[in-house]
Design a protein around this motif. Structure first.
Motif, short mmCIF file in Angstrom:
data_model
loop_
_atom_site.label_atom_id
_atom_site.label_comp_id
_atom_site.label_asym_id
_atom_site.label_seq_id
_atom_site.Cartn_x
_atom_site.Cartn_y
_atom_site.Cartn_z
N LEU A 14 0.98 -1.20 -0.09
CA LEU A 14 -0.10 -0.09 0.00
C LEU A 14 0.91 1.30 -0.16
CD1 LEU A 14 -2.89 -1.02 2.44
CD2 LEU A 14 -3.15 -0.61 0.11
N GLY A 16 3.46 1.61 -1.62
CA GLY A 16 4.03 1.76 -3.22
C GLY A 16 5.24 0.80 -2.96
N ALA A 18 5.73 -2.39 -4.83
CA ALA A 18 5.16 -3.30 -5.53
C ALA A 18 5.81 -4.83 -5.22
CB ALA A 18 5.09 -3.17 -6.79
N GLU A 19 7.32 -4.69 -4.81
CA GLU A 19 8.06 -6.02 -4.75
C GLU A 19 7.44 -6.79 -3.54
OE1 GLU A 19 9.31 -2.95 -5.26
OE2 GLU A 19 10.22 -3.41 -7.16
N PHE A 21 4.46 -7.60 -2.86
CA PHE A 21 3.46 -8.30 -3.24
C PHE A 21 3.99 -9.83 -3.70
CE2 PHE A 21 -0.12 -9.70 -5.91
CZ PHE A 21 -1.23 -9.43 -5.09
N GLY A 22 5.44 -9.69 -4.33
CA GLY A 22 5.94 -10.81 -4.49
C GLY A 22 5.94 -11.98 -3.43
N MET B 42 4.28 -11.46 -11.30
CA MET B 42 4.95 -10.35 -10.75
C MET B 42 5.01 -9.68 -12.21
SD MET B 42 4.76 -10.23 -7.59
CE MET B 42 5.60 -8.78 -7.61
N TYR B 46 3.73 -5.36 -12.20
CA TYR B 46 4.66 -4.06 -12.31
C TYR B 46 4.07 -3.08 -13.18
CZ TYR B 46 8.35 -6.42 -9.78
OH TYR B 46 9.27 -7.08 -8.65
N THR B 55 0.30 6.93 -3.74
CA THR B 55 0.92 6.04 -2.47
C THR B 55 1.52 7.17 -1.62
OG1 THR B 55 3.16 5.96 -3.67
CG2 THR B 55 1.97 3.99 -3.66
#
Lengths: 185, 160
Positions: A14, A16, A18-19, A21-22, B42, B46, B55
């Motif tokens: 949340l 920012g 995104a990694e 989420f991996g 993933m 992205y 954000t």
């Protein structure tokens, strides 16, 4: 399935990252892929649906309330993805909805011999019988007897009331018994 | 398995059948995940990353939890109290001795003027003179503990 650990990862996404989420994908891909495989009976379709489920989860992650069980939220969302897919499939080709593409293939894709082969054949036949059950009934039975979940948790994952979940488990087991008895005779 | 063998087999009871099914379901293995599925997911994620301003807004708007542990802050609190006593709260105003003497001539029975003059004299190391004024202040207002305290301090400086 630690709530605090999941919350940390969700919060990172949340803000920012995104990694992060991996981490969520790696942690839950197996469970979600298996759910999709049970829904479709096809590894390729299951992989596509798993991807769809995680993409939907990423897009909707703001609606997740921190402190709740993330896996239950993800599971419920994935069930909706699977339901949508099956609905579309039924509309597209009603005759093949009961006939999955690669039901002859072994679930794990492995080939064995002897006792192991007999055991795998047994598992495969159970898998086939399970596939004949409606998605919600099948998942209710698996969540209850394989994952050992309480009715409240099953209800949360399937988006049902507790009595609804109890009914699904009962109905699913009944259908399974009928199908199993039929396969024995 | 021969046909006669199948005929001899009894149909299992519903309870036994249910137990058997539950056992089988419990042992149902998971299917292996195709290799590289998480990377594939993933790669699809992205391009969907949030723009920076969204954000940033989330960082500003999300609720935060603040924790306070009193014991952790006790040394800091004690230091603040010491500093306040040492540098501020118990300081007497900087009155000049002549102006206080003039005030005393105007109001000879005023306990506060005697007290302030006593404190000034004590600070100027004239403890004997200070004791007279501090005792006078304590006599006028025997209920003011502060006056008695400084009388005590005065005796202590006189080593009495």
């Amino acid at each position: 399935m630690l709530t605090a650990e999941d919350d940390q990862m969700v919060e990172a996404v949340l803000t920012g990252n995104a990694e992060a989420f991996g981490g969520i994908v790696r942690k839950y891909e197996k469970s979600i892929f298996n759910l999709m495989y049970r829904a479709t009976g096809s590894r390729d379709e299951a992989a596509d649906l798993t991807q769809d489920a995680f993409l939907r989860a990423y897009d909707k992650i703001r609606t997740f309330r921190l402190g709740r069980k993330f896996y239950s939220w993800l599971y419920a969302l994935s069930m909706n993805v699977a339901r949508d897919h099956l609905r579309k499939q039924r509309r597209r080709r009603p005759e093949s909805a009961q006939d999955p593409e690669d039901t002859a293939a072994h679930p794990s894709g492995a080939t064995d011999s002897g006792d192991e082969a007999a055991r795998l054949a047994e598992i495969h036949s159970l898998f086939e019988i399970l596939r004949r059950l409606p998605l919600d009934d099948r998942e209710a039975v698996l969540l209850r007897f394989r994952d050992g979940l309480k009715m409240k948790e099953i209800a949360a994952r399937l988006g049902l009331s507790v009595s609804g979940a109890k009914m699904r488990v009962h109905r699913g087991l009944e259908k399974l018994q009928k199908a199993w008895g039929g396969s024995l005779s | 398995m021969t046909d006669s063998h199948i005929e001899r087999q009894k149909a299992p009871s519903p309870e036994a059948l249910e137990k058997n099914i539950v056992d089988q379901v419990r042992r149902l293995p998971d299917v292996d995940v195709p290799e590289g599925l998480s990377n594939r997911i993933m790669r699809a994620i992205y391009p969907r990353r949030e723009p920076w301003w969204r954000t940033f807004l989330f960082r500003l708007s999300r609720p935060r939890t603040v924790s306070f542990t009193p014991l952790k802050w006790a040394p800091v609190g004690a230091l603040v109290v010491v500093l306040m006593i040492g540098f501020g709260l118990n300081r007497i105003p900087k009155w000049s001795e002549p102006s206080l003497s003039r005030e005393l001539a105007r109001m000879p029975g005023d306990a506060e003027v005697h007290y302030l003059l006593g404190r000034q004299l004590l600070a100027g190391e004239q403890s004997e003179k200070a004791l007279v004024h501090l005792k006078r202040a304590a006599d006028v207002h025997p209920d003011r503990a502060l006056y008695h305290f400084w009388v005590g301090v005065n005796y202590w400086t006189l080593k009495d």
